[in-house]
Design a protein around this motif. Sequence first.
Motif, PDB file in Angstrom:
ATOM      1  N   GLN A  88       0.771  -1.045  -0.094  1.00 34.31           N
ATOM      2  CA  GLN A  88       0.036  -0.077  -0.030  1.00 34.31           C
ATOM      3  C   GLN A  88       1.044   1.203  -0.038  1.00 34.31           C
ATOM      4  N   PRO A  89       1.379   1.661  -1.245  1.00 32.62           N
ATOM      5  CA  PRO A  89       2.416   2.992  -1.288  1.00 32.62           C
ATOM      6  C   PRO A  89       1.738   4.249  -0.600  1.00 32.62           C
ATOM      7  N   GLU A  90       2.599   4.839   0.026  1.00 31.78           N
ATOM      8  CA  GLU A  90       2.094   6.097   0.525  1.00 31.78           C
ATOM      9  C   GLU A  90       2.914   7.304  -0.400  1.00 31.78           C
ATOM     10  N   ALA A 112      -9.407   4.761 -10.846  1.00 33.34           N
ATOM     11  CA  ALA A 112      -8.985   3.226 -10.475  1.00 33.34           C
ATOM     12  C   ALA A 112      -7.663   3.223  -9.481  1.00 33.34           C
ATOM     13  N   PHE A 113      -6.842   4.255  -9.665  1.00 36.24           N
ATOM     14  CA  PHE A 113      -5.656   4.404  -8.603  1.00 36.24           C
ATOM     15  C   PHE A 113      -5.899   4.621  -7.150  1.00 36.24           C
ATOM     16  N   ARG A 114      -6.951   5.547  -6.835  1.00 31.11           N
ATOM     17  CA  ARG A 114      -7.321   5.941  -5.642  1.00 31.11           C
ATOM     18  C   ARG A 114      -8.075   4.699  -4.851  1.00 31.11           C
ATOM     19  N   ARG A 115      -8.630   3.815  -5.618  1.00 31.29           N
ATOM     20  CA  ARG A 115      -9.385   2.632  -5.168  1.00 31.29           C
ATOM     21  C   ARG A 115      -8.237   1.648  -4.654  1.00 31.29           C
ATOM     22  N   ASP A 116      -7.122   1.606  -5.287  1.00 29.36           N
ATOM     23  CA  ASP A 116      -6.165   0.726  -4.754  1.00 29.36           C
ATOM     24  C   ASP A 116      -4.931   1.216  -4.176  1.00 29.36           C
ATOM     25  N   PHE A 117      -5.146   2.615  -3.966  1.00 26.01           N
ATOM     26  CA  PHE A 117      -3.948   3.220  -3.307  1.00 26.01           C
ATOM     27  C   PHE A 117      -4.451   4.453  -3.035  1.00 26.01           C
ATOM     28  N   PRO A 118      -5.221   4.450  -1.661  1.00 30.79           N
ATOM     29  CA  PRO A 118      -6.136   5.710  -1.159  1.00 30.79           C
ATOM     30  C   PRO A 118      -5.027   6.398  -0.261  1.00 30.79           C
ATOM     31  N   SER A 276       9.568   5.423  -7.781  1.00 35.71           N
ATOM     32  CA  SER A 276       8.478   5.157  -6.497  1.00 35.71           C
ATOM     33  C   SER A 276       7.490   4.097  -7.081  1.00 35.71           C
ATOM     34  N   GLN A 277       7.295   3.400  -6.071  1.00 29.98           N
ATOM     35  CA  GLN A 277       6.094   2.325  -6.104  1.00 29.98           C
ATOM     36  C   GLN A 277       4.883   2.785  -6.716  1.00 29.98           C
ATOM     37  N   ALA A 281       2.815   2.130 -10.254  1.00 28.19           N
ATOM     38  CA  ALA A 281       1.352   1.774  -9.770  1.00 28.19           C
ATOM     39  C   ALA A 281       0.662   2.712 -10.870  1.00 28.19           C
ATOM     40  N   PHE A 282       0.960   3.980 -11.040  1.00 24.12           N
ATOM     41  CA  PHE A 282      -0.062   4.716 -11.802  1.00 24.12           C
ATOM     42  C   PHE A 282       0.087   4.553 -13.068  1.00 24.12           C
ATOM     43  N   LEU A 283       1.576   4.360 -13.588  1.00 23.64           N
ATOM     44  CA  LEU A 283       1.502   4.020 -15.027  1.00 23.64           C
ATOM     45  C   LEU A 283       0.766   2.754 -15.409  1.00 23.64           C
ATOM     46  N   ASP A 284       0.708   1.728 -14.293  1.00 26.93           N
ATOM     47  CA  ASP A 284       0.038   0.503 -14.668  1.00 26.93           C
ATOM     48  C   ASP A 284      -1.411   0.864 -15.139  1.00 26.93           C
ATOM     49  N   VAL A 285      -2.050   1.636 -14.246  1.00 26.60           N
ATOM     50  CA  VAL A 285      -3.472   2.154 -14.247  1.00 26.60           C
ATOM     51  C   VAL A 285      -3.622   2.691 -15.836  1.00 26.60           C
ATOM     52  N   LEU A 286      -2.688   3.581 -16.093  1.00 28.84           N
ATOM     53  CA  LEU A 286      -2.904   4.380 -17.373  1.00 28.84           C
ATOM     54  C   LEU A 286      -2.819   3.401 -18.522  1.00 28.84           C
ATOM     55  N   ARG A 287      -1.962   2.259 -18.402  1.00 27.46           N
ATOM     56  CA  ARG A 287      -1.832   1.432 -19.534  1.00 27.46           C
ATOM     57  C   ARG A 287      -3.066   0.575 -19.724  1.00 27.46           C
ATOM     58  N   ALA A 288      -3.920   0.334 -18.666  1.00 27.69           N
ATOM     59  CA  ALA A 288      -5.016  -0.733 -18.979  1.00 27.69           C
ATOM     60  C   ALA A 288      -5.885  -0.351 -19.797  1.00 27.69           C
TER      61      ALA A 288
END
Length: 291
Positions: A88-90, A112-118, A276-277, A281-288
């Motif tokens: 859970q990155p901060e 989508a990002f905020r759902r996984d990394f609030p 950064s983690q 993670a945000f890059l992964d969300v953008l690729r989806a």
Amino acid sequence: MRLRHIEIFHAIMRTGSLSKAAELLCVSQPAVSKALAHAERSLGFALFNRVHGRLQPTREAELLFSESQKLHANLDGIRHLARNLALQPEGHLRIGCLPSLGLSLIPPAVQAFRRDFPRVSLKIQTRHTEELLNALLTRDLDLAIALNPPARPGITAVELGRTAIVCVCPPDDPDARQPIDLAAFLARDWISIGSTDPLGELIGNALEAQGLDESVAAVEAQTWYVARALAARGIGYALLDELTARSGAEPVAIRPVTPALSAGVFALWRDGGMDSQAGNAFLDVLRAPFA
């Protein structure tokens, strides 16, 4: 004493034997024995006496153990934090994008990002391509999203996917959803987005390649979503990327263009800056959406 010496010493004090300390630390018993001997040589005194095959802590060891408890508790806290950061990155991410992508690609990505990394806070800025590149170099942004950005020293660019160039028409267009070629497009009143940005340059090159670059637009609107809004009002037709075409509130008709044209959607960051983690993670969300 080195930190590794303290860790091994603490394990021996907790378990009472070299073998059990080795098992606790997931290393071999000879490695623990060697590290303990090295620690004792470095200190200049013994930490344990060997009595009938068992380890008996010395008075010095008892005193050191009392202090090492505090350090070990801090190390446990660091390990716990590291595990949590992996799951859970901060932190804080500063993201820049083109204004049109701020209405299309970014909102669902943030959702989508905020759902996984609030616990990661985000700052979203909209700027034009050159401003995005400059902001990355001056460290005002961590990550930027643009269409067909020019190469810039010091900037890493990774294509996330491609978006088609489409013709945006008034909603009552009689040929809605039918393909349109560039010559037929220019035969109508049309809206230019200029040629100073990468998308405008791509469209200008396509018109030039077909010998159609002498045609004069009815309106030039250098902001993409303004061009879309004008098309929605029936003022003319506009060539835009499909992400922008589908992002506005006003209804429009969207027609494929022949021959097909497309633009790359790129993620940009300063060389060595995407470490950064949360950023990855945000890059992964953008690729989806392009998968």
